[in-house]
Every structure is written in C-alpha cells, then in structure tokens.
Scaffold this motif. Structure first.
Motif, PDB file in Angstrom:
ATOM      1  N   THR A 213      24.707 -11.118  23.970  1.00 28.63           N
ATOM      2  CA  THR A 213      24.168 -12.146  23.085  1.00 28.63           C
ATOM      3  C   THR A 213      22.987 -12.842  23.764  1.00 28.63           C
ATOM      4  O   THR A 213      22.880 -12.853  24.993  1.00 28.63           O
ATOM      5  CB  THR A 213      25.227 -13.196  22.731  1.00 28.63           C
ATOM      6  N   TYR A 214      22.112 -13.409  22.949  1.00 28.29           N
ATOM      7  CA  TYR A 214      20.938 -14.069  23.506  1.00 28.29           C
ATOM      8  C   TYR A 214      20.394 -15.106  22.534  1.00 28.29           C
ATOM      9  O   TYR A 214      20.695 -15.093  21.343  1.00 28.29           O
ATOM     10  CB  TYR A 214      19.852 -13.043  23.848  1.00 28.29           C
ATOM     11  N   ALA A 215      19.608 -16.010  23.080  1.00 30.45           N
ATOM     12  CA  ALA A 215      18.869 -16.984  22.290  1.00 30.45           C
ATOM     13  C   ALA A 215      17.441 -17.004  22.826  1.00 30.45           C
ATOM     14  O   ALA A 215      17.143 -16.394  23.864  1.00 30.45           O
ATOM     15  CB  ALA A 215      19.512 -18.363  22.375  1.00 30.45           C
ATOM     16  N   GLU A 216      16.557 -17.713  22.133  1.00 31.69           N
ATOM     17  CA  GLU A 216      15.134 -17.671  22.496  1.00 31.69           C
ATOM     18  C   GLU A 216      14.479 -19.028  22.251  1.00 31.69           C
ATOM     19  O   GLU A 216      15.049 -19.907  21.598  1.00 31.69           O
ATOM     20  CB  GLU A 216      14.415 -16.607  21.659  1.00 31.69           C
ATOM     21  N   VAL A 217      13.279 -19.145  22.773  1.00 27.70           N
ATOM     22  CA  VAL A 217      12.391 -20.228  22.389  1.00 27.70           C
ATOM     23  C   VAL A 217      11.125 -19.572  21.876  1.00 27.70           C
ATOM     24  O   VAL A 217      10.612 -18.618  22.478  1.00 27.70           O
ATOM     25  CB  VAL A 217      12.081 -21.188  23.559  1.00 27.70           C
ATOM     26  N   ILE A 218      10.614 -20.047  20.750  1.00 23.64           N
ATOM     27  CA  ILE A 218       9.426 -19.455  20.156  1.00 23.64           C
ATOM     28  C   ILE A 218       8.336 -20.512  20.004  1.00 23.64           C
ATOM     29  O   ILE A 218       8.605 -21.702  19.840  1.00 23.64           O
ATOM     30  CB  ILE A 218       9.721 -18.814  18.786  1.00 23.64           C
ATOM     31  N   GLY A 219       7.099 -20.056  20.062  1.00 25.03           N
ATOM     32  CA  GLY A 219       5.964 -20.944  19.899  1.00 25.03           C
ATOM     33  C   GLY A 219       4.678 -20.193  20.172  1.00 25.03           C
ATOM     34  O   GLY A 219       4.682 -19.007  20.486  1.00 25.03           O
TER      35      GLY A 219
ATOM     36  N   VAL B  70       5.257 -16.287  19.231  1.00 27.57           N
ATOM     37  CA  VAL B  70       5.265 -16.010  17.790  1.00 27.57           C
ATOM     38  C   VAL B  70       4.127 -16.798  17.155  1.00 27.57           C
ATOM     39  O   VAL B  70       4.107 -18.027  17.230  1.00 27.57           O
ATOM     40  CB  VAL B  70       6.604 -16.408  17.144  1.00 27.57           C
ATOM     41  N   SER B  71       3.190 -16.096  16.545  1.00 31.99           N
ATOM     42  CA  SER B  71       2.073 -16.768  15.895  1.00 31.99           C
ATOM     43  C   SER B  71       2.493 -17.262  14.518  1.00 31.99           C
ATOM     44  O   SER B  71       3.560 -16.903  13.993  1.00 31.99           O
ATOM     45  CB  SER B  71       0.891 -15.810  15.756  1.00 31.99           C
TER      46      SER B  71
ATOM     47  N   PRO C 266       3.425 -24.246  17.201  1.00 32.57           N
ATOM     48  CA  PRO C 266       3.142 -25.196  16.112  1.00 32.57           C
ATOM     49  C   PRO C 266       4.102 -25.035  14.930  1.00 32.57           C
ATOM     50  O   PRO C 266       3.727 -25.282  13.785  1.00 32.57           O
ATOM     51  CB  PRO C 266       1.738 -24.772  15.705  1.00 32.57           C
ATOM     52  N   HIS C 267       5.343 -24.619  15.178  1.00 35.28           N
ATOM     53  CA  HIS C 267       6.220 -24.158  14.098  1.00 35.28           C
ATOM     54  C   HIS C 267       7.310 -25.126  13.644  1.00 35.28           C
ATOM     55  O   HIS C 267       8.143 -24.762  12.820  1.00 35.28           O
ATOM     56  CB  HIS C 267       6.893 -22.848  14.533  1.00 35.28           C
ATOM     57  N   LYS C 268       7.349 -26.349  14.175  1.00 36.06           N
ATOM     58  CA  LYS C 268       8.497 -27.215  13.918  1.00 36.06           C
ATOM     59  C   LYS C 268       8.636 -27.634  12.453  1.00 36.06           C
ATOM     60  O   LYS C 268       9.740 -27.935  11.997  1.00 36.06           O
ATOM     61  CB  LYS C 268       8.436 -28.450  14.809  1.00 36.06           C
ATOM     62  N   ILE C 269       7.549 -27.636  11.731  1.00 36.38           N
ATOM     63  CA  ILE C 269       7.606 -27.966  10.310  1.00 36.38           C
ATOM     64  C   ILE C 269       7.677 -26.694   9.468  1.00 36.38           C
ATOM     65  O   ILE C 269       8.509 -26.578   8.563  1.00 36.38           O
ATOM     66  CB  ILE C 269       6.398 -28.831   9.898  1.00 36.38           C
TER      67      ILE C 269
ATOM     68  N   GLY D 225      12.141 -34.228   8.857  1.00 37.15           N
ATOM     69  CA  GLY D 225      10.988 -33.506   8.343  1.00 37.15           C
ATOM     70  C   GLY D 225      10.510 -32.382   9.227  1.00 37.15           C
ATOM     71  O   GLY D 225       9.484 -31.751   8.941  1.00 37.15           O
ATOM     72  N   ALA D 226      11.231 -32.096  10.321  1.00 36.28           N
ATOM     73  CA  ALA D 226      10.851 -31.013  11.236  1.00 36.28           C
ATOM     74  C   ALA D 226      12.105 -30.550  11.968  1.00 36.28           C
ATOM     75  O   ALA D 226      13.032 -31.333  12.189  1.00 36.28           O
ATOM     76  CB  ALA D 226       9.808 -31.498  12.239  1.00 36.28           C
TER      77      ALA D 226
END
Length: 268
Positions: A2-8, A38-39, A64-67, A84-85
């Motif tokens: 199993t795994y998790a990630e951080v994207i941005g 991740v773009s 820039p993906h929080k919203i 809102g995010a």
C-alpha cells in the motif's frame, strides 16, 4: 504494498515523503509514501488512475490543486461550502475517494495556547492555504483581519465567506499593527517571488507565522527574529496536518512522541 502520495506542481521541495516514511518506519508498517508531480492538465487523469488502484490509500495536495481537486472527489464533510479547499484525499470505507482538509487543524496546533481573541491579524494570500488559515482564525474569534493579496477582490470575498471583520488590500500595502502575521502564500518559497514586507509596524509582542517550509528559515522569519519577535515556521503546520492525514491513510496514529527526532531530520 500500500502507498500514499503528495501531489503538486512543483513538488520537488516537498518534505511530506520524509515525514510519512519516518512514521511508517518507526511503526514498522510495510507501506510507502511518494511525491508525484501532477500538472493542472493531469489532475483529472491522476485521480481516474488512482481510483482503481486498491493499493493507493490517498494523497496530500499542495499548490496549485487545493481548490481544483474538489471537482474530482466526493465531499461528504462539505468542505467545499466551509473551508473551500482540500489538502487530503483518502479512500473511504466504501472505496470512494473523499476529500478533506487537515491544513486548518495543522495551522491551529502551534497557536492553541495563544489567546488571540479580538486581536488584529494580518494574513497574506488568498489561495487554498489561506482558506484553511482564515477558517481556523474565524473559530479563534480573532479580529479584525487584514488580508493582503494579489487580488483584493478575491480576498474580500474570503473575509465575507468566513464571516470575518476586516479589509482586503494589495500585498504592497504597509502593514497595520497586528498581534499575528501569517504568510499563507507561496511568496518567499524557493523558486517563487520574494515576500518583501517591512515589519516595523508590528508591536514587540507580535507573532510571525510563515507556512512556507522551503526554505525553512524564510527571509520573513529572519527579519522577525532579528526584531526579537516570536516566530512559527512552516514545519509546525506541515507536521500537524500530516499527522491527521497519516491516520486517514494508514489507519493508525503516527508516533508524535518522536517529533523532535523528525524535526532534526527535516532541518538537515
């Protein structure tokens, strides 16, 4: 595994893999945590692929993906209408991808013993991180709040959204006196534009809180320390929000009794 990630985008600066892998190792959990670039154009495809990967436990989300990420996951906690995010996506009991926000709690943690009720605050930024910060400040009953942002109109809308009294101004505006100054923007981060502020208007008992953690000692914090002001660096919020996400991903609380060792690792 199993795994998790951080994207941005960008993502190379992220310290989240160090934090989560430190906790996984300490607990003897056979899992991994990775950083993935991740773009904006790739965001929908990223969630489509991970949705069918049973080994994937979720991800943290940074600029820039929080919203935008809200459009690709379920929102049972109604984060869209509150903060809102989102900054965390995890797989719920039914396998559906759920969004939540651990930034607000992570931001609040180092201020929990500080009485800021009714005191003036300045927040820099109007993006996803600023949403979480303002959400937390509203519950701390601070005020008034001055938001400095590239778009004062957007900042004013956030004040209204969270029921906060104050005003929105351009970033170049002279700071008003404030008990707390929070940089909730990417300004000052490695590779981003600098944050140029004159801290002279702040009183001697003010707190300066910079959520940027790359570099850890930002020019803003250096200037605050030179004045003898209390400072809170970005690792405080980063580790705090990560701890909540870790439990969502892996089903067990991280070993927070090892925070000192973790911080030593992160500042190397």
């Amino acid at each position: 595994m199993t795994y998790a990630e951080v994207i941005g985008d960008p993502i190379a600066h992220s310290k989240s893999p160090f934090i989560h892998c430190f906790w996984l190792s300490a607990l003897g959990i056979d899992a991994d945590y990775r950083a993935v670039a991740v773009s904006t154009l790739e965001l929908a495809g990223y969630f489509d692929m991970r949705r069918d990967d049973s080994a994937w436990r979720g991800c943290n989300i940074t600029l820039p993906h929080k919203i935008a990420a809200l459009d690709h996951v379920s929102d049972p906690g109604e984060v869209r209408s509150s903060i809102g995010a989102i900054n965390t996506v995890f797989r719920g009991e039914n396998g559906a991808l759920q969004g939540t926000n651990t930034d607000a709690a992570g931001f609040y943690a180092p201020l929990a013993d500080t009485d800021l009720a009714g005191k003036p605050v300045v927040v820099i930024g109007s993006g996803g991180a600023a949403c979480a910060v303002l959400f937390a400040l509203a519950r701390m009953e601070v005020g008034p709040i001055t938001v400095l942002a590239r778009s004062p109109l957007k900042a004013a809308a956030l004040l209204s959204r969270f029921g906060l009294k104050g005003e929105a101004k351009p970033i170049a505006t002279t700071l008003p006196p404030a008990s707390l100054l929070v940089n909730a923007s990417a300004l000052g981060m490695a590779g981003q534009a600098p944050l140029e502020l004159d801290l002279a208007p702040l009183p001697d008992d003010a707190i300066v809180y910079d959520i940027v953690y790359a570099p850890l000692e930002t020019p803003l914090l250096e200037q605050a320390a030179a004045r003898g002001l209390a400072i809170i660096d970005g690792l405080e919020m980063l580790v705090g929000q990560a701890a909540i996400a870790f439990e969502l991903f892996f089903g067990v609380a991280p070993p927070r009794d090892r925070d000192a060792a973790l911080r030593d690792l992160l500042v190397q």
